[in-house]
Scaffold this motif. Structure first.
Motif, PDB file in Angstrom:
ATOM      1  N   ILE A  51       0.834  -1.220   0.000  1.00  0.00           N
ATOM      2  CA  ILE A  51       0.000   0.000   0.000  1.00  0.00           C
ATOM      3  C   ILE A  51       0.856   1.252   0.000  1.00  0.00           C
ATOM      4  O   ILE A  51       0.418   2.315   0.464  1.00  0.00           O
ATOM      5  N   ASP A  52       2.063   1.175  -0.506  1.00  0.00           N
ATOM      6  CA  ASP A  52       2.897   2.374  -0.564  1.00  0.00           C
ATOM      7  C   ASP A  52       2.304   3.420  -1.492  1.00  0.00           C
ATOM      8  O   ASP A  52       2.493   4.625  -1.296  1.00  0.00           O
ATOM      9  N   ASP A  53       1.537   2.977  -2.520  1.00  0.00           N
ATOM     10  CA  ASP A  53       0.873   3.943  -3.382  1.00  0.00           C
ATOM     11  C   ASP A  53      -0.216   4.697  -2.631  1.00  0.00           C
ATOM     12  O   ASP A  53      -0.425   5.895  -2.837  1.00  0.00           O
ATOM     13  N   VAL A  54      -0.905   3.952  -1.723  1.00  0.00           N
ATOM     14  CA  VAL A  54      -1.914   4.610  -0.887  1.00  0.00           C
ATOM     15  C   VAL A  54      -1.258   5.621   0.041  1.00  0.00           C
ATOM     16  O   VAL A  54      -1.720   6.761   0.176  1.00  0.00           O
ATOM     17  N   LEU A  55      -0.176   5.189   0.678  1.00  0.00           N
ATOM     18  CA  LEU A  55       0.531   6.103   1.585  1.00  0.00           C
ATOM     19  C   LEU A  55       1.093   7.302   0.835  1.00  0.00           C
ATOM     20  O   LEU A  55       1.107   8.423   1.353  1.00  0.00           O
ATOM     21  N   ALA A  56       1.545   7.066  -0.400  1.00  0.00           N
ATOM     22  CA  ALA A  56       2.061   8.188  -1.191  1.00  0.00           C
ATOM     23  C   ALA A  56       0.941   9.161  -1.526  1.00  0.00           C
ATOM     24  O   ALA A  56       1.131  10.392  -1.486  1.00  0.00           O
ATOM     25  N   SER A  57      -0.231   8.612  -1.855  1.00  0.00           N
ATOM     26  CA  SER A  57      -1.366   9.492  -2.146  1.00  0.00           C
ATOM     27  C   SER A  57      -1.765  10.294  -0.921  1.00  0.00           C
ATOM     28  O   SER A  57      -2.047  11.501  -1.007  1.00  0.00           O
ATOM     29  N   VAL A  58      -1.759   9.630   0.246  1.00  0.00           N
ATOM     30  CA  VAL A  58      -2.097  10.327   1.493  1.00  0.00           C
ATOM     31  C   VAL A  58      -1.057  11.401   1.801  1.00  0.00           C
ATOM     32  O   VAL A  58      -1.395  12.527   2.186  1.00  0.00           O
ATOM     33  N   ALA A  59       0.222  11.060   1.621  1.00  0.00           N
ATOM     34  CA  ALA A  59       1.279  12.048   1.873  1.00  0.00           C
ATOM     35  C   ALA A  59       1.165  13.230   0.914  1.00  0.00           C
ATOM     36  O   ALA A  59       1.354  14.391   1.311  1.00  0.00           O
ATOM     37  N   THR A  60       0.830  12.933  -0.336  1.00  0.00           N
ATOM     38  CA  THR A  60       0.648  14.020  -1.304  1.00  0.00           C
ATOM     39  C   THR A  60      -0.517  14.914  -0.905  1.00  0.00           C
ATOM     40  O   THR A  60      -0.439  16.148  -0.998  1.00  0.00           O
ATOM     41  N   ALA A  61      -1.603  14.286  -0.444  1.00  0.00           N
ATOM     42  CA  ALA A  61      -2.761  15.063   0.003  1.00  0.00           C
ATOM     43  C   ALA A  61      -2.404  15.938   1.197  1.00  0.00           C
ATOM     44  O   ALA A  61      -2.803  17.116   1.265  1.00  0.00           O
ATOM     45  N   ARG A  62      -1.648  15.381   2.138  1.00  0.00           N
ATOM     46  CA  ARG A  62      -1.241  16.180   3.305  1.00  0.00           C
ATOM     47  C   ARG A  62      -0.328  17.333   2.881  1.00  0.00           C
ATOM     48  O   ARG A  62      -0.424  18.441   3.424  1.00  0.00           O
ATOM     49  N   ALA A  63       0.567  17.075   1.936  1.00  0.00           N
ATOM     50  CA  ALA A  63       1.439  18.149   1.453  1.00  0.00           C
ATOM     51  C   ALA A  63       0.626  19.249   0.782  1.00  0.00           C
ATOM     52  O   ALA A  63       0.905  20.448   0.953  1.00  0.00           O
ATOM     53  N   GLU A  64      -0.392  18.840   0.019  1.00  0.00           N
ATOM     54  CA  GLU A  64      -1.240  19.842  -0.618  1.00  0.00           C
ATOM     55  C   GLU A  64      -2.007  20.655   0.427  1.00  0.00           C
ATOM     56  O   GLU A  64      -2.173  21.876   0.278  1.00  0.00           O
ATOM     57  N   VAL A  65      -2.467  19.966   1.478  1.00  0.00           N
ATOM     58  CA  VAL A  65      -3.162  20.692   2.560  1.00  0.00           C
ATOM     59  C   VAL A  65      -2.228  21.693   3.210  1.00  0.00           C
ATOM     60  O   VAL A  65      -2.596  22.855   3.457  1.00  0.00           O
ATOM     61  N   GLU A  66      -1.004  21.260   3.492  1.00  0.00           N
ATOM     62  CA  GLU A  66      -0.049  22.174   4.123  1.00  0.00           C
ATOM     63  C   GLU A  66       0.263  23.351   3.201  1.00  0.00           C
ATOM     64  O   GLU A  66       0.394  24.495   3.659  1.00  0.00           O
ATOM     65  N   ALA A  67       0.344  23.069   1.911  1.00  0.00           N
ATOM     66  CA  ALA A  67       0.584  24.159   0.964  1.00  0.00           C
ATOM     67  C   ALA A  67      -0.594  25.127   0.937  1.00  0.00           C
ATOM     68  O   ALA A  67      -0.402  26.352   0.883  1.00  0.00           O
ATOM     69  N   ARG A  68      -1.828  24.591   0.995  1.00  0.00           N
ATOM     70  CA  ARG A  68      -2.994  25.472   1.032  1.00  0.00           C
ATOM     71  C   ARG A  68      -3.012  26.303   2.305  1.00  0.00           C
ATOM     72  O   ARG A  68      -3.357  27.493   2.272  1.00  0.00           O
ATOM     73  N   VAL A  69      -2.665  25.687   3.430  1.00  0.00           N
ATOM     74  CA  VAL A  69      -2.623  26.434   4.693  1.00  0.00           C
ATOM     75  C   VAL A  69      -1.586  27.544   4.616  1.00  0.00           C
ATOM     76  O   VAL A  69      -1.822  28.685   5.048  1.00  0.00           O
ATOM     77  N   GLN A  70      -0.418  27.223   4.039  1.00  0.00           N
ATOM     78  CA  GLN A  70       0.613  28.250   3.906  1.00  0.00           C
ATOM     79  C   GLN A  70       0.156  29.371   2.984  1.00  0.00           C
ATOM     80  O   GLN A  70       0.417  30.553   3.248  1.00  0.00           O
ATOM     81  N   ARG A  71      -0.524  29.005   1.879  1.00  0.00           N
ATOM     82  CA  ARG A  71      -1.046  30.044   0.994  1.00  0.00           C
ATOM     83  C   ARG A  71      -2.087  30.894   1.714  1.00  0.00           C
ATOM     84  O   ARG A  71      -2.146  32.124   1.529  1.00  0.00           O
ATOM     85  N   THR A  72      -2.903  30.235   2.561  1.00  0.00           N
ATOM     86  CA  THR A  72      -3.888  30.995   3.345  1.00  0.00           C
ATOM     87  C   THR A  72      -3.200  31.981   4.264  1.00  0.00           C
ATOM     88  O   THR A  72      -3.631  33.138   4.405  1.00  0.00           O
TER      89      THR A  72
END
Length: 475
Positions: free
Chosen positions: A190-211
């Motif tokens: 499930i490393d692809d699942v974990l990678a997708s989750v990590a990518t989603a978290r990175a996108e969230v952090e990027a959105r928070v930083q943009r906010t």
């Protein structure tokens, strides 16, 4: 530090700007923290939901694989006896051939922990792996056996990928063949699942930083607007203050010139004429005495002495108008009494003065202000009102002190007619405002008209009673 201290000492306008911007900064900081917290919380719930959905999809896929595999050998397992080695070999060969993807395979362990099938990692076959744990210390084979004994179950652990040799997270589904004592299962990385989750978290952090960047930009813009507005207001207020200061300075000069003119007229029309008369009387007496006519010199001398006494009285009156000594010596009440008596004698207007004893003592600024207001009011009555009765009332009470001057004259002119008048009323207003008091003017025109000027001072200008002060002054 002493040189830098004046730089960091804000002036009044800077203090107002700081006071105006501080709540804005605090509010924007609180909003930013709240938005970041809410965004992260919401995103974490969405990520967990996504991870759960992806894992459930993987598990459903694994269950289908195991179900298909079991259907593939069920006709063999269903007819075989527990010790049918040929059937076991045939089933093991079927499972060994079931490989999928780059890393997918089926494994078989007996309940003792010996590996029977491992087509992608053949070094595991015929080895007992009971007690095997992954890199995180999680039991692997023992957990397979436990789940198989229960019938079926899921297990997540770290395992080496056959294709790359790297360790990754795996989810396995295991079923038990109870008649043979086998644990049969397969797993998916499930490393692809974990990678997708990590990518989603990175996108969230990027959105928070943009906010945060957006909020910071809004805060900076707001601060610049507040600062610019404060600067504009400060410049405007400074200009207004400078204009008012110039106007006040001019009015002070005008008041000084008016007072100088009044004193000059008093000296010229009063004392100067009297002293001229004294000079003529003394000159007349000197000429008569020079002729030896001593008896006739007595009358001019008497007249000169009389005029000289009148001049002395005029000097005292002018001095009293400029600064009454009775105000400092006896207090406000006696000073107003003397002022009203002199006003009645000089103008012939019926003047009444009433007062009550103060329990406290007025401070010096208050005494001067009330005296000048009464003096200005009586001067206006004499010049403009045409009144025949004036009442002056001075009282101390629980809220402070009140001076009221009332006349039955023609009243004040309208505001339009008053536009070009003198500065007497403005002087009264400014004197009382300097002491945080209030000035009220009531006026009506006509035969039943009149004017009431009421000046009120707050209680803060009444000093506490003092034995020495009360013995000297009670007003």
């Amino acid at each position: 530090m002493r040189l830098l201290r004046p730089i960091f000492r804000p002036n009044y306008a800077q203090k107002l700007s700081l006071l105006a911007t501080l709540p804005l900064i605090l509010a924007l900081t609180a909003i930013a923290v709240l938005v970041a917290f809410q965004s992260r919380a919401l995103a974490e719930r969405e990520i967990q939901a996504l991870e759960h959905q992806l894992l459930e999809a993987k598990k459903a896929e694994l269950r289908n694989y195991v179900t298909q595999a079991r259907n593939g050998f069920s006709f063999i397992y269903g007819r075989a006896q527990p010790n049918d080695e040929a059937a076991k070999t045939q089933v093991a060969q079927i499972l060994s051939s079931m490989i999928y993807g780059t890393d997918g395979f089926f494994f078989v362990y007996d309940y003792d922990g010996t590996n029977l099938v491992s087509p992608r990692q053949t070094e595991f076959i015929n080895q007992n792996w009971s007690g095997l744990k992954d890199s995180n210390g999680i039991p692997v084979v023992d957990e397979f056996i436990r789940l198989a004994r229960k019938g079926a179950g899921w297990h997540s652990f770290m395992w080496q990928k056959p294709s790359t040799g790297e360790t990754a997270q795996m989810v396995a589904y295991v079923v038990g063949l109870q008649d043979w004592g086998w644990a049969v299962g397969t797993g998916v990385f499930i490393d692809d699942v974990l990678a997708s989750v990590a990518t989603a978290r990175a996108e969230v952090e990027a959105r928070v930083q943009r906010t945060f960047v957006y909020i910071g930009a809004i805060a900076l813009t707001s601060l610049l607007v507040v600062f610019a507005s404060g600067m504009l207001l400060n410049i405007r207020e400074r200009r207004l203050a400078d204009a008012k200061l110039k106007e006040l300075t001019q009015r002070v000069f005008d008041a000084q010139e008016e007072e100088r003119g009044r004193v000059a007229r008093e000296l010229h029309d009063g004392i100067s004429q009297i002293l001229v008369g004294v000079r003529f009387a003394l000159d007349n007496a000197r000429r008569r005495m020079a002729r030896g006519d001593h008896d006739k010199a007595q009358a001019p001398l008497d007249k000169g002495l009389s005029n000289l006494g009148t001049a002395i009285s005029e000097v005292r009156r002018i001095s009293r108008d400029l600064r009454p000594g009775v105000l400092d010596d006896l207090g406000l009440g006696p000073a107003l009494k003397a002022l009203t008596d002199d006003f009645a004698v000089r103008t012939g207007i019926d003047t009444e003065f009433n007062t009550v004893v103060f329990r406290n003592r007025l401070d010096q600024d208050s005494k001067i202000a009330l005296y000048r207001i009464a003096q200005e009011a009586l001067t206006n009555i004499e010049r403009h009102s045409g009144a025949n009765h004036v009442s002056v009332d001075l009282r101390g009470h629980a809220k402070g002190a009140t001076l009221r001057v009332t006349d039955n004259g023609c009243g004040l002119p309208t505001r339009q007619d008053r536009a070009g008048s003198g500065i007497g009323l403005r002087n009264m207003q400014e004197r009382i405002e300097q002491l945080d008091g209030t000035l009220r003017i009531l006026s009506s025109r006509g035969t039943q008209g009149g004017t009431v000027i009421e000046a009120r001072l707050p209680l803060s200008h009444l000093l506490p009673p003092d034995g020495k002060a009360e013995a000297k002054q009670v007003y």
